[in-house]
Each structure stands twice: as C-alpha cells, then as structure tokens.
Scaffold this active site. Structure first.
Site, PDB file in Angstrom:
ATOM      1  N   GLY A  11       0.842  -1.194   0.000  1.00 17.67           N
ATOM      2  CA  GLY A  11       0.000   0.000   0.000  1.00 17.67           C
ATOM      3  C   GLY A  11       0.877   1.245   0.000  1.00 17.67           C
ATOM      4  O   GLY A  11       1.989   1.238  -0.545  1.00 17.67           O
ATOM      5  N   LEU A  13       2.537   3.188   2.484  1.00 19.39           N
ATOM      6  CA  LEU A  13       3.856   3.203   3.124  1.00 19.39           C
ATOM      7  C   LEU A  13       4.738   2.061   2.637  1.00 19.39           C
ATOM      8  O   LEU A  13       5.942   2.228   2.470  1.00 19.39           O
ATOM      9  CB  LEU A  13       3.714   3.120   4.650  1.00 19.39           C
ATOM     10  CG  LEU A  13       3.456   4.415   5.395  1.00 19.39           C
ATOM     11  CD1 LEU A  13       3.820   4.266   6.868  1.00 19.39           C
ATOM     12  CD2 LEU A  13       4.194   5.604   4.822  1.00 19.39           C
ATOM     13  N   ARG A  37      -3.678 -11.338  -6.541  1.00 17.05           N
ATOM     14  CA  ARG A  37      -3.020 -10.019  -6.383  1.00 17.05           C
ATOM     15  C   ARG A  37      -1.623 -10.058  -6.999  1.00 17.05           C
ATOM     16  O   ARG A  37      -1.178  -9.084  -7.609  1.00 17.05           O
ATOM     17  CB  ARG A  37      -2.913  -9.635  -4.899  1.00 17.05           C
ATOM     18  CG  ARG A  37      -4.191  -9.186  -4.245  1.00 17.05           C
ATOM     19  CD  ARG A  37      -4.792  -7.937  -4.821  1.00 17.05           C
ATOM     20  NE  ARG A  37      -4.235  -6.683  -4.327  1.00 17.05           N
ATOM     21  CZ  ARG A  37      -4.363  -5.513  -4.951  1.00 17.05           C
ATOM     22  NH1 ARG A  37      -4.996  -5.436  -6.103  1.00 17.05           N
ATOM     23  NH2 ARG A  37      -3.841  -4.419  -4.438  1.00 17.05           N
ATOM     24  N   ARG A 133      -2.324   6.311  -2.149  1.00 19.73           N
ATOM     25  CA  ARG A 133      -2.429   5.571  -3.410  1.00 19.73           C
ATOM     26  C   ARG A 133      -3.321   6.355  -4.364  1.00 19.73           C
ATOM     27  O   ARG A 133      -4.429   6.743  -3.987  1.00 19.73           O
ATOM     28  CB  ARG A 133      -3.084   4.217  -3.153  1.00 19.73           C
ATOM     29  CG  ARG A 133      -2.245   3.323  -2.270  1.00 19.73           C
ATOM     30  CD  ARG A 133      -2.647   1.896  -2.474  1.00 19.73           C
ATOM     31  NE  ARG A 133      -3.510   1.436  -1.390  1.00 19.73           N
ATOM     32  CZ  ARG A 133      -3.867   0.156  -1.234  1.00 19.73           C
ATOM     33  NH1 ARG A 133      -3.473  -0.751  -2.089  1.00 19.73           N
ATOM     34  NH2 ARG A 133      -4.637  -0.206  -0.232  1.00 19.73           N
ATOM     35  N   LYS A 184       1.637  10.581  19.734  1.00 28.02           N
ATOM     36  CA  LYS A 184       0.934  10.663  18.449  1.00 28.02           C
ATOM     37  C   LYS A 184      -0.507  10.165  18.606  1.00 28.02           C
ATOM     38  O   LYS A 184      -1.441  10.726  18.038  1.00 28.02           O
ATOM     39  CB  LYS A 184       1.691   9.821  17.407  1.00 28.02           C
ATOM     40  CG  LYS A 184       1.254  10.101  15.987  1.00 28.02           C
ATOM     41  CD  LYS A 184       2.140   9.431  14.967  1.00 28.02           C
ATOM     42  CE  LYS A 184       1.580   9.646  13.571  1.00 28.02           C
ATOM     43  NZ  LYS A 184       2.042   8.669  12.611  1.00 28.02           N
TER      44      LYS A 184
HETATM   45  P1  NAP Z   1      -2.657   1.065   2.833  1.00 26.67           P
HETATM   46  O1  NAP Z   1      -2.293   2.029   1.756  1.00 26.67           O
HETATM   47  O2  NAP Z   1      -4.093   0.703   3.034  1.00 26.67           O
HETATM   48  O3  NAP Z   1      -1.812  -0.252   2.598  1.00 26.67           O
HETATM   49  C1  NAP Z   1      -1.986  -1.413   3.337  1.00 26.67           C
HETATM   50  C2  NAP Z   1      -1.575  -2.565   2.448  1.00 26.67           C
HETATM   51  O4  NAP Z   1      -1.576  -3.755   3.226  1.00 26.67           O
HETATM   52  C3  NAP Z   1      -2.511  -2.806   1.269  1.00 26.67           C
HETATM   53  O5  NAP Z   1      -1.740  -2.832   0.096  1.00 26.67           O
HETATM   54  C4  NAP Z   1      -3.120  -4.174   1.558  1.00 26.67           C
HETATM   55  O6  NAP Z   1      -3.294  -4.993   0.431  1.00 26.67           O
HETATM   56  C5  NAP Z   1      -2.020  -4.787   2.392  1.00 26.67           C
HETATM   57  N1  NAP Z   1      -2.479  -5.937   3.156  1.00 26.67           N
HETATM   58  C6  NAP Z   1      -3.432  -5.997   4.094  1.00 26.67           C
HETATM   59  N2  NAP Z   1      -3.583  -7.247   4.561  1.00 26.67           N
HETATM   60  C7  NAP Z   1      -2.677  -7.989   3.881  1.00 26.67           C
HETATM   61  C8  NAP Z   1      -2.341  -9.348   3.892  1.00 26.67           C
HETATM   62  N3  NAP Z   1      -2.960 -10.209   4.698  1.00 26.67           N
HETATM   63  N4  NAP Z   1      -1.366  -9.753   3.059  1.00 26.67           N
HETATM   64  C9  NAP Z   1      -0.721  -8.918   2.235  1.00 26.67           C
HETATM   65  N5  NAP Z   1      -1.005  -7.603   2.173  1.00 26.67           N
HETATM   66  C10 NAP Z   1      -1.965  -7.158   2.989  1.00 26.67           C
HETATM   67  O7  NAP Z   1      -2.143   1.567   4.251  1.00 26.67           O
HETATM   68  P2  NAP Z   1      -1.012   2.660   4.576  1.00 26.67           P
HETATM   69  O8  NAP Z   1      -1.593   4.021   4.386  1.00 26.67           O
HETATM   70  O9  NAP Z   1       0.252   2.322   3.900  1.00 26.67           O
HETATM   71  O10 NAP Z   1      -0.886   2.450   6.143  1.00 26.67           O
HETATM   72  C11 NAP Z   1      -0.133   1.401   6.737  1.00 26.67           C
HETATM   73  C12 NAP Z   1       0.091   1.791   8.206  1.00 26.67           C
HETATM   74  O11 NAP Z   1       0.954   2.932   8.244  1.00 26.67           O
HETATM   75  C13 NAP Z   1      -1.212   2.216   8.923  1.00 26.67           C
HETATM   76  O12 NAP Z   1      -1.191   1.793  10.250  1.00 26.67           O
HETATM   77  C14 NAP Z   1      -1.164   3.737   8.847  1.00 26.67           C
HETATM   78  O13 NAP Z   1      -1.888   4.361   9.880  1.00 26.67           O
HETATM   79  C15 NAP Z   1       0.323   3.985   8.985  1.00 26.67           C
HETATM   80  N6  NAP Z   1       0.770   5.277   8.415  1.00 26.67           N
HETATM   81  C16 NAP Z   1       0.428   5.618   7.143  1.00 26.67           C
HETATM   82  C17 NAP Z   1       0.878   6.838   6.622  1.00 26.67           C
HETATM   83  C18 NAP Z   1       0.540   7.258   5.214  1.00 26.67           C
HETATM   84  O14 NAP Z   1       0.866   8.386   4.844  1.00 26.67           O
HETATM   85  N7  NAP Z   1      -0.079   6.445   4.386  1.00 26.67           N
HETATM   86  C19 NAP Z   1       1.652   7.698   7.420  1.00 26.67           C
HETATM   87  C20 NAP Z   1       1.995   7.298   8.716  1.00 26.67           C
HETATM   88  C21 NAP Z   1       1.540   6.087   9.209  1.00 26.67           C
HETATM   89  P3  NAP Z   1      -4.405  -4.763  -0.704  1.00 26.67           P
HETATM   90  O15 NAP Z   1      -3.816  -3.712  -1.582  1.00 26.67           O
HETATM   91  O16 NAP Z   1      -4.445  -6.101  -1.358  1.00 26.67           O
HETATM   92  O17 NAP Z   1      -5.653  -4.369   0.008  1.00 26.67           O
END
Ligand code: NAP
Length: 305
Positions: A11, A13, A37, A133, A184
C-alpha cells in the site's frame, strides 16, 4: 550480500519504503495477499512512485505467503487491523533471528504481533512521512517527514539502519519509541474523531476549543496514569499548534470515513479507552467521544473495530 527486505503490504507506506530501498540497489521482495493479487501486480510490471509530479516504475519482485524461503527482515506495512493476521501467515518462514519493523499507527497491534512471533525482534516505528495511493500499485509521496524507530525492550540500534541511510529514508533510533507512539495517539484522539463528528477540516476545531481542551485534560490524565508522563507534557498546547498548522487539512480518519474505508479506531481512541478502563480511570468525555464515533461509523455502514 545484504539481507533481503521483505515488505508485507504494497500500500502507501509499503510502496514508499520498497521503492526507495530498491532504487538504492538493496534487495527487496513484496509479499502480496494471494495469487490473484500477485498476478495483477506482475501484469503491471512494478510499483510506481510519484515524487514531485514525476512517476517512476520500480520492478520490485513479488511473492505470496506460500512462497518458500526464509524471512530474516520483514517490514510490516499493512493497516493495524490487518497486521496480526498477516504476520501469522508468515510466522513459519521467519528465521530464529528474524527482525520485524512495525509501521502501524496507534498502539495495540504491535504487542499483538510481537506475542505471535516471540522468537523475533519487533521494532516499533512512528512515521510522519505521508503517502497515498492514486491507483493500484501506484503511490504519491505527499509529505516529507521522519520515521522514528525503537525497541522498548532492547535499546541497541540494529546495524541495518545503514540501509535506510543508503535509501535516503530519514530516520532516527530512539529509546523512547513508546513515548512517541503515545504522544501521536493522544494527538490523534484529540483531533481526528472530532473532525469526523463535526464534519470539518482540522482548522474547524478552532470553533470547538472547549471540547478539545476537555479531551486534552482527560488524555493528559491517562498518559500520566499509564506511565507516559513525557507524552503528556503540554499536550493541549501541541494539539492547538497542530490544529493551527494543519488547519486546511482533512485528518486521516476524516478521509477514511469520507472514502468509506475502515478506520484504525480500535488502535487509537479505542486503545486509549481500553487502557483507561484497565487503570480504572473514569474519563467521561473520552468514553462519550468513543460512543459517538462508533454510532457515527455505524450510520455510515462502517466497522467500528
Ligand atoms: P494502505 O495504503 O491501506 O496499505 C496497506 C496494504 O496492506 C494494502 O496494500 C493491503 O493490500 C495490504 N495488506 C493488508 N492485509 C494484507 C495481507 N494479509 N497480506 C498482504 N497484504 C496485505 O495503508 P497505509 O496508508 O500504507 O498504512 C499502513 C500503516 O501505516 C497504517 O497503520 C497507517 O496508519 C500507517 N501510516 C500511514 C501513513 C501514510 O501516509 N499512508 C503515514 C503514517 C503512518 P491490498 O492492496 O491487497 O488491500
């Protein structure tokens, strides 16, 4: 020969880390949820990272959970509510000296993951980097920031932090990672649920000063009672500073709800309320905020866990 970085979750990060590590020439493998996938990913040809308007594709190899091969270093980049189940599927592939980096926001998921893989070293991370994304396998690097890493049970930094320097991932090792994560979490509890309930940008909370101040007082009490006095210091001032500095932004929880996505409520406000009740602390406004938010999520047809 460098150790391979296995990245679980392609995803926002996960992609931000995988592409920067790969472009620095470090070995990286993506772990995707299933064969469908993986097939979709392979058909695309790689991960796209968009930086300052410029898109570049990185052909990071992918695999699924059932691939063979040991995992020595695992970056867990899924949402907090997916982390435990996803890591469980990989437990048998972890080497006895495996190290996991847990990027999840909030608290609660890290301990659940660590309990599942007692042989591994679990390093907690807290990041202020921002990415989103804008398509499948395509991520926009939206906000430069910093990632703090730490291991509350073992203060010595791992040698592979050098990989992060090589990859240009700004980071710092801290012995106080729990303080950072709690701070945080508290900021999130004071701001994000109210932006959802008042349907406003962060700056809109300037009209709800008393409500914010009351929550900050209860959060301060919670942090002090649960052994995190440093995270409690001047909390209200910082909350007000953040509201002012990010006035034009929509909070992450607001965006999740607006886009009909599951929130990480259980690991943020839910975790705060659970810890309060474990300490037999009565924090009525925080409890009421949780009830209001859960009711709101239900009206939107979203899960409240
Ligand atoms: P995201 O974009 O929703 O990405 C999560 C990814 O995990 C998705 O690609 C999902 O796959 C994958 N996933 C979930 N279950 C899985 C499994 N069983 N096997 C393989 N892949 C799996 O989330 P994100 O925004 O990167 O956030 C991740 C964490 O970082 C969260 O806790 C968030 O709060 C934290 N965070 C994010 C940011 C930011 O800017 N994005 C900043 C600081 C902290 P699918 O694509 O197949 O659904």
């Amino acid at each position: 020969m460098s150790t391979t970085w296995h990245v679980l979750g392609a995803g926002s990060l996960g992609t931000l880390w995988a592409t920067r590590l790969a472009r620095a020439g470090l070995p990286v493998k993506l772990i995707l949820r299933d064969a469908a996938r993986l097939q979709a990913y392979q058909a695309t040809g790689g991960l796209t990272l968009v930086e300052q308007g410029e898109a570049r594709v990185y052909a990071v190899p992918g695999e699924t959970f059932d691939s063979s091969g040991p995992i020595k270093r695992l970056l867990v980049a899924c949402k907090a509510y997916d982390a435990q189940t996803a890591v469980a599927q990989l437990a048998s592939r972890l080497t006895p000296d495996a190290e996991l980096v847990l990027l999840q926001n909030g608290l609660g998921s890290q301990e659940a993951v660590a309990a599942q893989v007692p042989q591994a070293r679990c390093i907690f991370a807290s990041s202020t980097e921002g990415a989103f994304r804008d398509g499948d396998w395509r991520v926009v690097f939206a906000g430069h920031g910093y990632t703090w890493l730490g291991d509350a049970s073992h203060p010595v930094a791992p040698f592979w932090l050098d990989d992060l320097s090589t990859a240009g991932i700004p980071h710092e090792w801290t012995p106080d990672i729990l303080t950072r994560l709690w701070r945080k979490l508290a900021l999130n509890c004071a701001i994000n649920p109210l932006t959802v309930l008042h349907d406003c940008r962060n700056g809109g909370l300037q009209q709800h000063h008393c409500e914010v101040a009351t929550l900050c007082a209860e959060l301060t009490e919670l942090l002090e009672q649960c052994g995190q006095p440093a995270a409690a210091q001047d909390l209200q001032q910082e909350v007000e500073r953040v509201i002012h500095a990010t006035a034009a932004n929509y909070s992450s929880m607001y965006q999740d709800v607006a886009n009909q996505r599951r929130t990480e409520i259980s690991y943020l406000l839910g975790h705060a309320c659970a810890v309060a009740s474990r300490h037999q602390l009565v924090l009525p406004h925080l409890a009421q905020l949780q009830q209001r938010l859960i009711a709101h999520l239900h009206t939107r047809g979203l899960p409240s866990d």
